[in-house]
Design a protein around this motif. Sequence first.
Motif, mmCIF file in Angstrom:
data_model
loop_
_atom_site.group_PDB
_atom_site.id
_atom_site.type_symbol
_atom_site.label_atom_id
_atom_site.label_comp_id
_atom_site.label_asym_id
_atom_site.label_seq_id
_atom_site.Cartn_x
_atom_site.Cartn_y
_atom_site.Cartn_z
ATOM 1 N N ASN A 13 13.129 3.225 9.434
ATOM 2 C CA ASN A 13 14.171 2.601 10.259
ATOM 3 C C ASN A 13 14.486 1.201 9.748
ATOM 4 O O ASN A 13 13.633 0.314 9.783
ATOM 5 N N GLU A 14 15.715 0.989 9.293
ATOM 6 C CA GLU A 14 16.101 -0.328 8.775
ATOM 7 C C GLU A 14 16.165 -1.386 9.881
ATOM 8 O O GLU A 14 16.198 -2.578 9.589
ATOM 9 N N GLN A 15 16.178 -0.959 11.124
ATOM 10 C CA GLN A 15 16.124 -1.896 12.257
ATOM 11 C C GLN A 15 14.749 -1.897 12.915
ATOM 12 O O GLN A 15 14.574 -2.354 14.042
ATOM 13 N N GLY A 16 13.753 -1.399 12.196
ATOM 14 C CA GLY A 16 12.417 -1.277 12.757
ATOM 15 C C GLY A 16 11.791 -2.616 13.107
ATOM 16 O O GLY A 16 11.955 -3.601 12.389
ATOM 17 N N PHE A 17 11.093 -2.664 14.221
ATOM 18 C CA PHE A 17 10.370 -3.865 14.629
ATOM 19 C C PHE A 17 9.188 -3.461 15.498
ATOM 20 O O PHE A 17 9.122 -2.334 16.011
ATOM 21 N N ILE A 18 8.246 -4.382 15.668
ATOM 22 C CA ILE A 18 7.121 -4.157 16.547
ATOM 23 C C ILE A 18 6.953 -5.358 17.469
ATOM 24 O O ILE A 18 7.450 -6.446 17.194
ATOM 25 N N GLU B 140 4.856 11.522 13.687
ATOM 26 C CA GLU B 140 6.324 11.602 13.659
ATOM 27 C C GLU B 140 6.963 10.283 14.092
ATOM 28 O O GLU B 140 7.950 9.833 13.510
ATOM 29 N N LYS B 141 6.388 9.652 15.087
ATOM 30 C CA LYS B 141 6.910 8.384 15.580
ATOM 31 C C LYS B 141 6.725 7.284 14.537
ATOM 32 O O LYS B 141 7.598 6.424 14.343
ATOM 33 N N THR B 142 5.597 7.306 13.844
ATOM 34 C CA THR B 142 5.324 6.308 12.814
ATOM 35 C C THR B 142 6.272 6.469 11.633
ATOM 36 O O THR B 142 6.775 5.479 11.086
ATOM 37 N N ILE B 143 6.529 7.701 11.242
ATOM 38 C CA ILE B 143 7.480 7.948 10.154
ATOM 39 C C ILE B 143 8.862 7.426 10.532
ATOM 40 O O ILE B 143 9.541 6.776 9.724
ATOM 41 N N LYS B 144 9.260 7.681 11.753
ATOM 42 C CA LYS B 144 10.564 7.205 12.229
ATOM 43 C C LYS B 144 10.655 5.688 12.137
ATOM 44 O O LYS B 144 11.683 5.136 11.743
ATOM 45 N N LEU B 145 9.569 5.004 12.495
ATOM 46 C CA LEU B 145 9.538 3.543 12.407
ATOM 47 C C LEU B 145 9.633 3.083 10.959
ATOM 48 O O LEU B 145 10.401 2.176 10.625
ATOM 49 N N MET B 146 8.887 3.720 10.078
ATOM 50 C CA MET B 146 8.824 3.298 8.681
ATOM 51 C C MET B 146 10.121 3.527 7.914
ATOM 52 O O MET B 146 10.369 2.886 6.891
ATOM 53 N N ARG C 122 0.848 -1.195 0.000
ATOM 54 C CA ARG C 122 0.000 0.000 0.000
ATOM 55 C C ARG C 122 0.881 1.241 0.000
ATOM 56 O O ARG C 122 1.984 1.237 0.549
ATOM 57 N N ASN C 123 0.393 2.306 -0.607
ATOM 58 C CA ASN C 123 1.096 3.588 -0.609
ATOM 59 C C ASN C 123 1.583 3.912 0.813
ATOM 60 O O ASN C 123 0.771 4.012 1.730
ATOM 61 N N PRO C 124 2.894 4.063 1.010
ATOM 62 C CA PRO C 124 3.407 4.282 2.373
ATOM 63 C C PRO C 124 2.883 5.557 3.026
ATOM 64 O O PRO C 124 2.866 5.649 4.259
ATOM 65 N N LEU C 125 2.448 6.521 2.243
ATOM 66 C CA LEU C 125 1.892 7.737 2.820
ATOM 67 C C LEU C 125 0.577 7.420 3.546
ATOM 68 O O LEU C 125 0.332 7.899 4.655
ATOM 69 N N ASP C 126 -0.246 6.595 2.918
ATOM 70 C CA ASP C 126 -1.496 6.171 3.568
ATOM 71 C C ASP C 126 -1.228 5.176 4.689
ATOM 72 O O ASP C 126 -1.925 5.170 5.705
ATOM 73 N N VAL C 127 -0.234 4.312 4.503
ATOM 74 C CA VAL C 127 0.146 3.376 5.561
ATOM 75 C C VAL C 127 0.510 4.141 6.825
ATOM 76 O O VAL C 127 0.087 3.789 7.933
ATOM 77 N N CYS C 128 1.275 5.195 6.660
ATOM 78 C CA CYS C 128 1.744 5.991 7.801
ATOM 79 C C CYS C 128 0.574 6.521 8.622
ATOM 80 O O CYS C 128 0.535 6.357 9.844
ATOM 81 N N VAL C 129 -0.385 7.124 7.962
ATOM 82 C CA VAL C 129 -1.530 7.710 8.657
ATOM 83 C C VAL C 129 -2.392 6.629 9.305
ATOM 84 O O VAL C 129 -2.815 6.757 10.457
ATOM 85 N N SER C 130 -2.636 5.547 8.562
ATOM 86 C CA SER C 130 -3.478 4.474 9.086
ATOM 87 C C SER C 130 -2.823 3.772 10.268
ATOM 88 O O SER C 130 -3.491 3.446 11.257
ATOM 89 N N TYR C 131 -1.504 3.552 10.180
ATOM 90 C CA TYR C 131 -0.819 2.865 11.272
ATOM 91 C C TYR C 131 -0.722 3.750 12.516
ATOM 92 O O TYR C 131 -0.828 3.251 13.644
ATOM 93 N N ALA C 132 -0.534 5.049 12.316
ATOM 94 C CA ALA C 132 -0.511 5.968 13.458
ATOM 95 C C ALA C 132 -1.853 5.946 14.175
ATOM 96 O O ALA C 132 -1.913 5.945 15.407
ATOM 97 N N ASN C 133 -2.941 5.894 13.411
ATOM 98 C CA ASN C 133 -4.272 5.814 14.020
ATOM 99 C C ASN C 133 -4.463 4.485 14.724
ATOM 100 O O ASN C 133 -4.981 4.423 15.841
ATOM 101 N N HIS C 134 -4.042 3.398 14.082
ATOM 102 C CA HIS C 134 -4.210 2.058 14.651
ATOM 103 C C HIS C 134 -3.466 1.905 15.975
ATOM 104 O O HIS C 134 -3.979 1.321 16.924
#
Length: 286
Positions: free
Chosen positions: A145-150, A137-143, A119-131
Amino acid sequence: MKNIVWLASYPKSGNTWFRMFLANYKANTSEPQKLEDIESTPISSNAVDFEEEIGLNPFEMYKDEVDLYRPDLYRILSEKYEETGEDCYKKTHDAYTLTKEGVPMFPADISKCAVYFVRNPLDVCVSYANHSAGKIEKTIKLMLNEQGFIAGKKQGQLRQILMSWESHVQSWKNQSEIPVHLVRYEDMLQKTTETFGNIIRFLGLEYDKERLNRAIINCSFKTLRQMEQETGFKERIHESQQFFWKGKIGNYRDFLTKEQIQQIIEYNYDTMKEFGYIDKNNGLTV
């Protein structure tokens, strides 16, 4: 036996929507399936599965150590499904990675195929921040980040290695061990019958147009939102108001600043262009 089908995606890319469609298609009933019916396609990072099948508490282990056991976990689950003669569908948000011992997290010897939702990462960012009830800003940092994890804390799900959004997409696209069918979320919305029909064919399920259309109607966002309001949905985290939010294309325009949009584009430019989110004139298409 190769009987596991991975339903893979970066979070908030249409995975759960497809799982609801699949539940409705397989049930083949006139009435929509309930939200809990997607329990037949559980997430691969389920800590309960790990403890029950491996016999160890994953939250008393190092995260890298847990990953060493995960390929064996999936082989055990595959063997159980072999007795039923059915495919085992597993949702996963993990990128396609190797363990510290160089072993693929998702074993090819038991993997029938994978469907990857992008999915378009711009929409992913907004949807994941809401979820996640988090800040943009925190969601963008995660997206980025090459070491990103959840996950992977003292409860809940096992750690899921995401890497950056771009690396996540490319990890599944570029691996050659498991046949993968790439699906754009935007096509799921705009060319629904064609897109879902192609997935059904890829999975080797019996194709029936009437059944397909009925399943699509029964998993509409309107229907899913209404069911969530009436009965709740256990995959919604406590801090979030709802799991099935807007689901529309271009929602980022109402939430991201020009600087935030540019930041995401610059980092993910090549993959966004590859999947048609950026045109030949470097303009956004959605």
